[in-house]
Design a protein around this motif. Structure first.
Motif, PDB file in Angstrom:
ATOM      1  N   ALA A 139       0.853  -1.192   0.000  1.00 20.00           N
ATOM      2  CA  ALA A 139       0.000   0.000   0.000  1.00 20.00           C
ATOM      3  C   ALA A 139       0.886   1.238   0.000  1.00 20.00           C
ATOM      4  N   SER A 140       0.668   2.123  -0.934  1.00 16.13           N
ATOM      5  CA  SER A 140       1.531   3.307  -1.013  1.00 16.13           C
ATOM      6  C   SER A 140       1.281   4.285   0.122  1.00 16.13           C
ATOM      7  N   ARG A 141       0.050   4.345   0.624  1.00 17.96           N
ATOM      8  CA  ARG A 141      -0.309   5.288   1.691  1.00 17.96           C
ATOM      9  C   ARG A 141      -0.961   4.566   2.857  1.00 17.96           C
ATOM     10  N   THR A 142      -0.875   5.177   4.010  1.00 20.73           N
ATOM     11  CA  THR A 142      -1.594   4.721   5.190  1.00 20.73           C
ATOM     12  C   THR A 142      -3.026   5.234   5.080  1.00 20.73           C
ATOM     13  N   VAL A 143      -3.981   4.359   5.414  1.00 19.19           N
ATOM     14  CA  VAL A 143      -5.397   4.638   5.169  1.00 19.19           C
ATOM     15  C   VAL A 143      -6.204   4.375   6.425  1.00 19.19           C
ATOM     16  N   ARG A 193       2.748  13.375  14.616  1.00 18.05           N
ATOM     17  CA  ARG A 193       1.759  14.444  14.828  1.00 18.05           C
ATOM     18  C   ARG A 193       1.332  15.055  13.501  1.00 18.05           C
ATOM     19  N   LYS A 194       0.066  15.454  13.455  1.00 17.36           N
ATOM     20  CA  LYS A 194      -0.524  16.130  12.292  1.00 17.36           C
ATOM     21  C   LYS A 194      -0.266  15.356  11.001  1.00 17.36           C
ATOM     22  N   TYR A 195      -0.681  14.102  11.012  1.00 15.61           N
ATOM     23  CA  TYR A 195      -0.476  13.229   9.853  1.00 15.61           C
ATOM     24  C   TYR A 195      -1.647  13.366   8.876  1.00 15.61           C
ATOM     25  N   HIS A 196      -1.339  13.651   7.628  1.00 16.19           N
ATOM     26  CA  HIS A 196      -2.355  13.751   6.577  1.00 16.19           C
ATOM     27  C   HIS A 196      -2.649  12.343   6.062  1.00 16.19           C
ATOM     28  N   CYS A 197      -3.782  11.815   6.487  1.00 16.25           N
ATOM     29  CA  CYS A 197      -4.140  10.422   6.237  1.00 16.25           C
ATOM     30  C   CYS A 197      -5.140  10.307   5.088  1.00 16.25           C
TER      31      CYS A 197
END
Length: 140
Positions: free
Chosen positions: A38-42, A90-94
């Protein structure tokens, strides 16, 4: 400093394995699948309000594809605090996706639902090492 997290490694069929881990999202326990592909955390769209009360989802114009799904509607939101062992982000763009198809597959084989997928963005940034023998994830 590196952190080591205990993993639940299990098989859904005879030839494949899945990896599950516990994390904290804004202080609440969440169960994620570790997916190196997976390229991103979801985060699952169906549980967003549980972990991010009052959040404004930002819709993406593009759709997202994944294994076992086609053209998923994609959103994003900011998680104030993610804790994976002693690692604090912190402040993770999910990314926010509907993971109903994943949880339906898990339910069919008697596995508990997951709240999200830990993907390559965090795994790469924090130099992830997966040890199947000790069933641990090390992030540094």
């Amino acid at each position: 400093m590196a952190t080591r997290i205990k993993l639940d490694v299990f098989s859904l069929d005879k030839d494949g394995y899945h990896i599950r881990l516990k994390m904290l999202l804004n202080g609440k326990e969440a169960h994620f699948i570790l997916d190196t592909g997976a390229s991103r955390t979801v985060l699952d769209k169906n549980v967003v309000l549980e972990f991010l009360p009052g959040v404004d989802l930002m819709e993406h114009d593009a759709t997202t594809s994944g294994v076992g799904s086609n053209d998923l509607e994609s959103f994003s939101a900011v998680i104030k605090k993610i804790e994976i062992g002693s690692l604090v982000i912190r402040k993770y763009h999910c990314a926010i996706l509907d993971l109903t198809h994943v949880n339906m597959a898990y339910q069919m084989v008697g596995r508990p639902k997951v709240h999200g997928v830990l993907g390559g963005d965090i795994l790469k940034k924090y130099k992830a090492k997966i040890n199947y023998e000790t069933k641990t994830l090390t992030l540094g």
